[in-house]
Design a protein around this motif. Structure first.
Motif, PDB file in Angstrom:
ATOM      1  N   ASP A   1      -6.204   5.764   6.996  1.00 40.10           N
ATOM      2  CA  ASP A   1      -4.973   6.133   7.688  1.00 40.10           C
ATOM      3  C   ASP A   1      -3.782   5.759   6.802  1.00 40.10           C
ATOM      4  O   ASP A   1      -3.625   4.603   6.425  1.00 40.10           O
ATOM      5  CB  ASP A   1      -4.894   5.401   9.028  1.00 40.10           C
ATOM      6  N   GLY A   2      -2.936   6.729   6.486  1.00 38.68           N
ATOM      7  CA  GLY A   2      -1.807   6.468   5.617  1.00 38.68           C
ATOM      8  C   GLY A   2      -0.615   5.845   6.310  1.00 38.68           C
ATOM      9  O   GLY A   2       0.345   5.426   5.641  1.00 38.68           O
ATOM     10  N   ALA A   3      -0.649   5.749   7.627  1.00 39.56           N
ATOM     11  CA  ALA A   3       0.521   5.281   8.382  1.00 39.56           C
ATOM     12  C   ALA A   3       1.004   3.888   7.970  1.00 39.56           C
ATOM     13  O   ALA A   3       2.223   3.660   7.921  1.00 39.56           O
ATOM     14  CB  ALA A   3       0.218   5.312   9.879  1.00 39.56           C
TER      15      ALA A   3
ATOM     16  N   LEU B   1      -3.654   5.494   0.281  1.00 36.54           N
ATOM     17  CA  LEU B   1      -4.524   5.263   1.434  1.00 36.54           C
ATOM     18  C   LEU B   1      -5.180   6.565   1.883  1.00 36.54           C
ATOM     19  O   LEU B   1      -6.385   6.600   2.163  1.00 36.54           O
ATOM     20  CB  LEU B   1      -3.715   4.652   2.582  1.00 36.54           C
ATOM     21  N   GLU B   2      -4.398   7.611   1.941  1.00 36.61           N
ATOM     22  CA  GLU B   2      -4.946   8.907   2.376  1.00 36.61           C
ATOM     23  C   GLU B   2      -5.993   9.414   1.390  1.00 36.61           C
ATOM     24  O   GLU B   2      -6.999   9.998   1.789  1.00 36.61           O
ATOM     25  CB  GLU B   2      -3.813   9.913   2.526  1.00 36.61           C
TER      26      GLU B   2
ATOM     27  N   GLY C   1       1.084   2.628   5.112  1.00 42.22           N
ATOM     28  CA  GLY C   1       1.586   2.637   3.746  1.00 42.22           C
ATOM     29  C   GLY C   1       3.015   3.157   3.638  1.00 42.22           C
ATOM     30  O   GLY C   1       3.553   3.759   4.561  1.00 42.22           O
ATOM     31  N   THR C   2       3.611   2.917   2.476  1.00 49.97           N
ATOM     32  CA  THR C   2       4.954   3.405   2.185  1.00 49.97           C
ATOM     33  C   THR C   2       4.850   4.719   1.422  1.00 49.97           C
ATOM     34  O   THR C   2       4.101   4.805   0.442  1.00 49.97           O
ATOM     35  CB  THR C   2       5.723   2.386   1.314  1.00 49.97           C
ATOM     36  N   PRO C   3       5.566   5.758   1.838  1.00 50.93           N
ATOM     37  CA  PRO C   3       5.519   7.029   1.098  1.00 50.93           C
ATOM     38  C   PRO C   3       5.922   6.824  -0.363  1.00 50.93           C
ATOM     39  O   PRO C   3       6.844   6.072  -0.664  1.00 50.93           O
ATOM     40  CB  PRO C   3       6.539   7.907   1.835  1.00 50.93           C
TER      41      PRO C   3
ATOM     42  N   LYS D   1       1.243   5.199   0.915  1.00 45.87           N
ATOM     43  CA  LYS D   1       0.715   6.129   1.923  1.00 45.87           C
ATOM     44  C   LYS D   1      -0.268   7.124   1.303  1.00 45.87           C
ATOM     45  O   LYS D   1      -1.378   7.331   1.813  1.00 45.87           O
ATOM     46  CB  LYS D   1       1.874   6.881   2.578  1.00 45.87           C
ATOM     47  N   GLU D   2       0.119   7.726   0.207  1.00 43.20           N
ATOM     48  CA  GLU D   2      -0.737   8.748  -0.414  1.00 43.20           C
ATOM     49  C   GLU D   2      -2.020   8.147  -0.984  1.00 43.20           C
ATOM     50  O   GLU D   2      -3.065   8.809  -0.995  1.00 43.20           O
ATOM     51  CB  GLU D   2       0.052   9.472  -1.510  1.00 43.20           C
TER      52      GLU D   2
ATOM     53  N   TRP E   1       0.828  -1.202   0.000  1.00 46.22           N
ATOM     54  CA  TRP E   1       0.000   0.000   0.000  1.00 46.22           C
ATOM     55  C   TRP E   1       0.864   1.253   0.000  1.00 46.22           C
ATOM     56  O   TRP E   1       1.877   1.325   0.687  1.00 46.22           O
ATOM     57  CB  TRP E   1      -0.920   0.016   1.217  1.00 46.22           C
TER      58      TRP E   1
END
Length: 208
Positions: free
Chosen positions: A179-181, A173-174, A183-185, A170-171, A168
């Motif tokens: 919650d983006g936490a 998910l957001e 996920g990987t940036p 991060k962006e 997943w």
């Protein structure tokens, strides 16, 4: 097992890199990261330079129109979540077409267009646990991994092929309101693609 790299990178300095899917979350980040050091040609289904993994003729036209490539990076692949109990045979096959068979078609064509020592980077995915509706995607991801590992030993002219399989983002998910936490940036994922393009690995599955 992955085929080990034979030696130092064949290409040093600026490379000409084709990024397919360059308007998506991952693709745009990958193109931007590569542009720091390389010439990047961006292609997508809805950009000025158009192509579609489900249309082999569009892949032929794209590659014929972009000569002297050192690398091809595909970030365009996506697969649907399906209900395994109710999905039709036709829908299942359709789900395989773009992300799996489309990327295989791209790789086969790229072999004829890349300079000696060039590279192909495809995109898969990673599930840390079984995902509801994810059986189709799991099949596609496993198929891509197997294809890349074996194709690495078949490619001519010192060409390389690898697979980047993020989980997943991060962006993403957001953007879904989650919650983006976990996920990987996307910038970290993009760095993995750059490392693969600039490196010497062959037949690897990289999970950022």
């Amino acid at each position: 097992m992955p085929v080990p790299a034979a030696g130092p990178a064949d290409m040093i300095g600026t490379m000409k890199v084709l990024v397919i899917g360059a308007t998506g979350t991952i693709g745009s980040a990958v193109a931007q990261a590569l542009e720091a050091s390389h010439e990047v040609v961006r292609a997508s289904r809805r950009g000025p330079l158009r192509t579609d993994l489900e249309d082999p003729s569009s892949l032929d036209a794209l590659l014929d129109g972009v000569p002297d490539l050192d690398a091809v990076v595909c970030c365009a692949a996506s697969g649907p979540l399906v209900d395994l109990a109710t999905v039709t045979d036709d829908a299942f096959v359709d789900g395989i077409q773009g992300k799996l068979l489309g990327q295989v078609a791209l790789a086969r064509r790229a072999v004829r267009h890349l300079r000696d020592g060039g590279s192909i980077t495809l995109t898969g995915g990673t599930f840390t646990a079984p995902l509801a509706g994810g059986s189709l995607c799991a099949l596609v991801n496993s198929g891509l991994a197997g294809f890349v590992r074996n194709a690495a030993g078949e490619l001519p002219r010192r060409l390389r092929i690898n697979l980047v399989s993020p989980g997943w983002i991060k962006e993403t998910l957001e953007g879904m309101g989650e919650d983006g936490a976990p996920g990987t940036p996307v910038a970290e994922v993009a760095r993995a693609y750059v490392d693969v393009v600039e490196g010497t690995m062959r037949g690897h599955v990289v999970r950022p």
